[in-house]
Design a protein around this motif. Structure first.
Motif, PDB file in Angstrom:
ATOM      1  N   TYR A 449       0.831  -1.205   0.000  1.00 53.19           N
ATOM      2  CA  TYR A 449       0.000   0.000   0.000  1.00 53.19           C
ATOM      3  C   TYR A 449       0.869   1.260   0.000  1.00 53.19           C
ATOM      4  CZ  TYR A 449      -2.846   3.715   2.138  1.00 53.19           C
ATOM      5  OH  TYR A 449      -3.455   4.902   2.429  1.00 53.19           O
ATOM      6  N   ILE A 450       1.889   1.282   0.838  1.00 51.86           N
ATOM      7  CA  ILE A 450       2.762   2.461   0.943  1.00 51.86           C
ATOM      8  C   ILE A 450       3.446   2.752  -0.392  1.00 51.86           C
ATOM      9  CG2 ILE A 450       4.886   3.315   2.001  1.00 51.86           C
ATOM     10  CD1 ILE A 450       3.991   1.614   4.513  1.00 51.86           C
ATOM     11  N   SER A 468      -0.330   8.682   3.071  1.00 53.00           N
ATOM     12  CA  SER A 468      -0.938   7.367   3.290  1.00 53.00           C
ATOM     13  C   SER A 468      -1.215   7.246   4.776  1.00 53.00           C
ATOM     14  CB  SER A 468      -0.012   6.232   2.822  1.00 53.00           C
ATOM     15  OG  SER A 468       1.163   6.183   3.608  1.00 53.00           O
ATOM     16  N   MET A 469      -2.197   6.428   5.120  1.00 47.39           N
ATOM     17  CA  MET A 469      -2.505   6.168   6.522  1.00 47.39           C
ATOM     18  C   MET A 469      -2.732   4.684   6.711  1.00 47.39           C
ATOM     19  SD  MET A 469      -2.178   8.701   8.493  1.00 47.39           S
ATOM     20  CE  MET A 469      -2.820   7.795   9.905  1.00 47.39           C
ATOM     21  N   LEU A 470      -2.193   4.166   7.800  1.00 43.32           N
ATOM     22  CA  LEU A 470      -2.309   2.747   8.103  1.00 43.32           C
ATOM     23  C   LEU A 470      -2.947   2.539   9.467  1.00 43.32           C
ATOM     24  CD1 LEU A 470       1.190   1.500   6.909  1.00 43.32           C
ATOM     25  CD2 LEU A 470      -0.997   0.672   6.043  1.00 43.32           C
ATOM     26  N   ARG A 514       4.033  10.794   8.164  1.00 42.54           N
ATOM     27  CA  ARG A 514       3.933   9.357   8.448  1.00 42.54           C
ATOM     28  C   ARG A 514       4.214   8.539   7.190  1.00 42.54           C
ATOM     29  NH1 ARG A 514       0.095   7.957  13.259  1.00 42.54           N
ATOM     30  NH2 ARG A 514       0.002   9.923  14.389  1.00 42.54           N
ATOM     31  N   HIS A 515       3.682   8.989   6.079  1.00 44.21           N
ATOM     32  CA  HIS A 515       3.922   8.274   4.829  1.00 44.21           C
ATOM     33  C   HIS A 515       5.404   8.290   4.464  1.00 44.21           C
ATOM     34  CE1 HIS A 515       3.579   6.939   0.685  1.00 44.21           C
ATOM     35  NE2 HIS A 515       4.300   7.991   0.344  1.00 44.21           N
ATOM     36  N   ALA A 516       6.026   9.463   4.578  1.00 37.47           N
ATOM     37  CA  ALA A 516       7.448   9.575   4.226  1.00 37.47           C
ATOM     38  C   ALA A 516       8.297   8.646   5.082  1.00 37.47           C
ATOM     39  CB  ALA A 516       7.904  11.025   4.390  1.00 37.47           C
TER      40      ALA A 516
END
Length: 713
Positions: A449-450, A468-470, A514-516
């Protein structure tokens, strides 16, 4: 006489267990591939142990329950046709080996092959795919895979005990004997193919856990590795297995055993200690235990993803068309994606219940939020799978009936085989991904996903920062390495709903950060640091030592500073990271004993820096320089959270006499600081308050304001 390490299993005489026929020889004695038969080279000459390494090519033999192949039967000729399954981790493993290495696969086929065509099929697979099939009789395969593997080992390894007939299957010795027989057939095939003193044999997953015993019995010097793709349960769970010793001994007959996470390795080591009295030690970043005169190494080997392959899929025209279709279909909607197997441990029904609760508690999200749940085909057709599927559809229908409309379907369930390009398209378009398993191995969905979000073809601005969020279950193997994810207890439905809502409404800037962080971790799982030139010899000594521990500790990183090197383990497993930090500290102190450097351990770090340099010295230098330059201080704030900050507190107390000092530690503990804050949230609030404060009586000579704090908390 056989070693005691082979006891119990060999006593079963598996050839007679089920009175099954021996697997027919699928390979002729004369082959065209060098070393395919132990002891014979490409010219038919004997390869003794001294000449083999030079005349026979080094090979990696990967042994697994199933070959990484797609199989179809031609409707016209009725012949079997094959192609590599590019999604298979086993097939992708070859890209991790040296290009000079030959990779041979040994495993079963997903279809039954008539005895009359087995030899022809075997030769075709060997010639065209470097695959060597094992042909298990149907009844044996049913009892081995469908019986002992899927209904006894697999539930137990996922923490499901057979407390009653409806809750997992009770131990059945007939199924255990089938497991032994199947492993014996695999061993026969491996020994038929391998040159045991030169080839490296990698055995995969819980289907073949006693295979190493048979191989070690055949050749004591065989080079054996084993990797477990599933969780390994705690000793309290594992010790309930009636054949617990036989399986432990099977694994201990390997040279190297790999686990996804430190938790799984720790559980295995605990079983070895409590049930077999074996001690283990950590040395030079690796864990080893002695077993009958051999050292068995335990390594944490988290599986990654093939980023190049995934990125290339995103650029395919068919993927771009699917992305456009998704964008048009769900225009104006926030998408949440989930990709799970249909089984009782993936938590699909719990995920749906949390989503239902979210829509119930937040009416404003209705018509704006869509959960796309992709269901992978079930690997077995047991009663538990059917019950899980029925429950999933029951909740699904209830949600869509209660909160849906002709133009809005809150939950879209895709219950069919989904191609890689289609999954990649959904990943790239989803605002959030949720993995809610109640117990799982590594699970690579978050990483896929990332990467897809980073390379999303839907973005018009190539320079725009990606997000992105997990939301990830704390019981999933990948959870420790995803420090930016919102971790949840999947059983706590209300908390999962809160987590999903938080992921959706979070500020874009926070999502980007967070994505980075996650994308950087995904790309650098095999990172080799691009280090600046080091003038000091002690840095060149410390660097490879830290690198050793970084490679051995999933989630750890190395920071290069002008003043030294820092090994961080805040994103590693807490217990394993702490254990590795203690050992690294001792290791560095030994190798740097005669160097002008000091080693210190702080909060989630081990730091090497020059002698005489400390935060206290730096703080003293900064404040003294300001005073000498005619910049008197009226107020000094100094904030830190670990032991290294105590030097800073003391130095400021001794250096500053004309200003008010606000020395503050983070956390309630003995400290030279007069004040404390509970956590980093309070630190941010304090600094924000100071920044916004105004002097009610401004003067022509405003006070100098200097803030000193540690950025590492």
């Amino acid at each position: 006489m056989a070693s005691k390490s082979y006891a119990n299993i060999l006593d079963l005489d598996p050839d007679k267990l089920l009175d099954i026929p021996q697997t027919p020889r699928a390979l002729p004695r004369v082959m065209t591939i060098p070393g395919i038969i132990a002891g014979v080279d490409s010219y038919g000459n004997d390869c003794d142990s001294e000449s083999t390494s030079s005349s026979c090519r080094e090979r990696k033999i990967i042994v697994a329950n199933m070959l990484p192949l797609h199989i179809q039967r031609d409707p016209d000729t009725l012949k079997l046709t094959f192609s590599f399954d590019e999604d298979s981790l086993l097939w992708q493993l070859k890209d991790g080996f040296s290009p000079e290495s030959e990779v041979v696969y040994i495993g079963s086929l997903k279809v039954e092959v008539d005895a009359r065509e087995q030899e022809e099929v075997a030769q075709k697979l060997l010639d065209e795919y470097n695959c060597v099939p094992t042909f298990l009789p149907y009844e044996l395969h049913r009892k081995f895979y469908g019986g002992f593997c899927k209904h006894q080992l697999w539930p137990l390894f996922h923490y499901m005990l057979p407390m009653c007939p409806d809750h997992a299957d009770r131990f059945d010795r007939v199924l255990w004997k089938a497991y032994v027989s199947a492993n014996k057939i695999f061993a026969d095939k491996v020994m038929e193919v391998a040159n045991p003193e030169d080839d490296y044999i990698w055995v995969h997953d819980y289907h073949l856990m006693i295979l190493p015993t048979f191989l070690r019995n055949r050749c004591n010097r065989v080079k054996l590795g084993f990797f477990l793709h599933s969780p390994f349960p705690s000793s309290e769970i594992y010790r309930t297995l009636p054949v617990r010793d036989e399986i432990l001994k099977g694994l201990l007959n390997c040279d190297l055993i790999g686990f996804h996470t430190f938790d799984y390795a720790r559980h295995f080591l605990s079983c070895c200690s409590r049930m077999m009295g074996l001690d283990y030690e950590s040395k030079r970043g690796h864990i080893g235990l002695d077993y009958f005169g051999r050292t068995v190494y335990i390594k944490i080997l988290p599986v990654g993803i093939h980023m190049g392959r995934l990125e290339s899929v995103l650029n395919l025209p068919i993927t771009l068309r699917k992305v456009k279709e998704i964008a048009e279909r769900f225009k104006g909607k926030k998408l949440i994606v989930g990709v799970d197997d249909m089984d009782i441990f993936k938590g699909i029904s719990l995920k749906l219940l949390a989503f239902e609760y979210l829509l119930q508690m937040h009416p404003a999200l209705r018509d704006k939020l869509v959960l796309i749940q992709i269901v992978n085909p079930a690997r077995s057709a047991g009663k538990d799978v059917q019950e899980a599927k029925m429950e999933t559809y029951l909740i699904l229908n209830r949600i869509n009936e209660a909160y849906g409309s002709p133009d809005y379907q809150p939950v879209v369930l895709i219950d069919r085989p989904v191609a890689r390009y289609e999954k990649s398209a959904y990943y790239s378009m989803a605002d959030c991904c949720i993995v809610n398993a109640v117990r799982d191995g590594m699970n690579l969905v978050p990483y896929k996903y990332i990467v897809c979000r980073q390379n999303s073809p839907h973005s018009d601005d190539e320079t725009a920062l990606r997000t992105s969020m997990l939301v990830v279950s704390e019981f999933v193997g990948c959870s420790p390495s995803l420090s930016g994810a919102i971790r949840v207890n999947p059983w706590d439905i209300e908390s999962v709903a809160v987590a999903i809502n938080s992921a959706i409404i979070m500020k874009e800037s926070e999502k980007q950060l967070r994505h980075a962080k996650h994308y950087r971790w995904s790309r650098t799982s095999d990172w080799q640091p691009d280090l600046v030139p080091m003038e000091l010899e002690w840095k060149e000594i410390a660097k490879p030592v830290m690198e050793l521990y970084r490679e051995a500790t999933d989630g750890s990183t190395i920071e290069i500073k002008e003043s030294g090197l820092v090994w961080h383990h805040q994103d590693a497993d807490p217990d394993f990271g702490s254990c590795q930090a203690k050992e690294l500290l001792v290791h560095l102190e030994n190798v740097l004993a005669n160097e002008p450097a000091v080693v210190k351990r702080g909060r989630h770090i081990v730091e090497v820096k020059p002698q005489g340099v400390s935060k206290g010295l730096v703080a003293e230098k900064v404040l003294s320089t300001m005073t000498e330059n005619g910049e008197p201080l009226d107020f000094v704030t100094c904030i830190g959270d670990d032991r290294s900050d105590e030097d800073m507190f003391e130095s400021i107390m001794n250096t500053v006499s004309s200003a008010e000092i606000f020395a503050c530690t983070v956390g309630r503990k003995p400290s030279k600081a007069r004040y404390y804050l509970d956590d980093t949230v309070d630190v941010v609030r304090l600094l924000a308050g100071l920044a916004n404060a105004s002097d009610p009586k401004p003067s022509s000579n405003p006070a100098r304001f200097h803030v000193t704090f540690d950025t590492g908390f």
